[in-house]
Write a protein that holds these residues in place. Sequence first.
Motif, mmCIF file in Angstrom:
data_model
loop_
_atom_site.group_PDB
_atom_site.id
_atom_site.type_symbol
_atom_site.label_atom_id
_atom_site.label_comp_id
_atom_site.label_asym_id
_atom_site.label_seq_id
_atom_site.Cartn_x
_atom_site.Cartn_y
_atom_site.Cartn_z
ATOM 1 N N ASN A 141 30.252 28.623 38.314
ATOM 2 C CA ASN A 141 31.442 28.177 37.591
ATOM 3 C C ASN A 141 32.410 27.568 38.608
ATOM 4 O O ASN A 141 33.148 28.269 39.284
ATOM 5 C CB ASN A 141 32.088 29.362 36.860
ATOM 6 C CG ASN A 141 33.210 28.925 35.934
ATOM 7 O OD1 ASN A 141 33.910 27.952 36.203
ATOM 8 N ND2 ASN A 141 33.372 29.643 34.837
ATOM 9 N N LYS A 142 32.374 26.235 38.716
ATOM 10 C CA LYS A 142 33.135 25.564 39.771
ATOM 11 C C LYS A 142 34.639 25.719 39.598
ATOM 12 O O LYS A 142 35.385 25.841 40.576
ATOM 13 C CB LYS A 142 32.750 24.080 39.817
ATOM 14 C CG LYS A 142 31.333 23.839 40.326
ATOM 15 C CD LYS A 142 31.013 22.357 40.401
ATOM 16 C CE LYS A 142 29.670 22.115 41.073
ATOM 17 N NZ LYS A 142 28.565 22.834 40.430
ATOM 18 N N LYS A 143 35.108 25.685 38.358
ATOM 19 C CA LYS A 143 36.550 25.854 38.141
ATOM 20 C C LYS A 143 37.008 27.235 38.576
ATOM 21 O O LYS A 143 38.028 27.379 39.263
ATOM 22 C CB LYS A 143 36.890 25.639 36.668
ATOM 23 C CG LYS A 143 38.368 25.806 36.366
ATOM 24 C CD LYS A 143 38.671 25.613 34.901
ATOM 25 C CE LYS A 143 40.171 25.819 34.628
ATOM 26 N NZ LYS A 143 40.495 25.671 33.194
ATOM 27 N N ALA A 144 36.250 28.261 38.198
ATOM 28 C CA ALA A 144 36.615 29.619 38.585
ATOM 29 C C ALA A 144 36.512 29.799 40.093
ATOM 30 O O ALA A 144 37.328 30.518 40.702
ATOM 31 C CB ALA A 144 35.722 30.629 37.866
ATOM 32 N N ILE A 145 35.518 29.165 40.721
ATOM 33 C CA ILE A 145 35.382 29.240 42.172
ATOM 34 C C ILE A 145 36.609 28.639 42.849
ATOM 35 O O ILE A 145 37.144 29.196 43.819
ATOM 36 C CB ILE A 145 34.107 28.515 42.633
ATOM 37 C CG1 ILE A 145 32.858 29.266 42.159
ATOM 38 C CG2 ILE A 145 34.069 28.372 44.152
ATOM 39 C CD1 ILE A 145 31.560 28.528 42.421
#
Length: 478
Positions: A141-145
């Motif tokens: 999950n790139k946004k959460a990362i």
Amino acid sequence: TNLVYSLALGEAEYGIIKSFQSIDDFASQNAKICIGVLSAVIAISTLFIIFMAFRVTSSMAEPILQLLELLKSINGPTSTDDIPQLIKHEGSCREVDSVYNTIEMLYKVVQYANVAFFSGDLKVAYHVLRDALRLFARLDNKKAIAVASNNLGITMLTIYRTMKANGDDKFCGMSKEEVVQKGTAFFAQSIKLGESAYDEFYNKQGWSEECLAFMQFLANRYFNRAIFLLTTSSDHNNQKEAESTGFRDLQITADMDVEIVDQCVEMGFKINRVERYELMMGRVRGLLALVELGFGPDELFVEDQIVDVYQDLRNVMKDLSHELFKEVSAAGRMQKLDIELMNYFWSAKHDNINAARVAIRMLVEDEYVFPDAEQEAIKVLVMYMNTTDDKNLPEDEDGRITNELRLVIQSLDYVYVQRAQSLRSSSNNFSSAGMMKSLTKSKTHSESVDETSNAESMAHRSSTLSQTLKGDFIMESF
């Protein structure tokens, strides 16, 4: 002779049709009945489909709308009483329930980390965010990362400040150099992912309202990294490069802040004046923090930033119904600005006299004073008492006035620590259910920290708490 003849029978058209009239009437009557029945079936089916579509849409929309409201409250330190409860909606599909449960768990993770951070428990905040980042990486999950990396970078900044203020050599087993390296990596990852997501978002929507909001998040990340790099430059592997990158990030932030406002005005989008004002106040706090470290106020354009914020506040001071004063009164807004004015006078101008005048104004004129504003004002007055070049300086040969002021500061420090402990206790209760095993370990670690923290000095704990409440950075939610 032969007689030839033919016999014919004739029937009128009416006579022929008459025999079929009853059949035609019967068929017409049955057709009307069938049409009526089919119309009723179609109408009932249409209403049933509309009703089922409404039920399905509602079962999906209601929990999603509730999630939207919940996620808006994640960012910032709030008590458990302010946390909206997740209500299970009957009839929602399995996919929505799955997302619902996942977001609820992630919400608790972020909220627990925020509460731990703002209550001064940096060790727990670090462990929780680190475990959350590992989870997000597994989920890809790139946004959460990106969000977790930004918040971890801010945690590294606060840990570094705490180590410098308290004279600690190690924190969570990390030296200052290791803290700087980790923080630099966290911010680099956050900004890289943010730029990639912003480019993709802009290519799809252009200058939309959502795109500008996304741009503001990216500007905040640049500002956070600028504060981090300039604050930690003395312990960076390449001090000149760190400072160069930090000043470049400040310029990028300033350009993006201006671009966002210009585009909102040009496109006719509404600007949230409260969020904008708080954002600019955060920018001023960050720049003043750099001035305290020895960076020149002129190269940071601190005075221009303060003048702009003061002018924005002054323009609406007479309109008490303005949205800026719905939650905080005009006097309260002025007190928050006075804190930065006092810091500006004594750190940038080295003018304790004018700083003391600002402090006296709020203590004398205002009926109520924020605890942090009162604490800062009294600290300024203590510094003023040590000034010898003011003819209006009251006589204090026995040091009674100065000692009295210092006692008030200690009392306010004690109140701060007690509030932090109460907030920390609430966070432990909040995270006790439904958390992952790694968070349970972090919670156990928190309890051990609480036991050992009783042996720490009040000044040490107050110093740690003050670093988390500087307000010169932007923590994010997902």
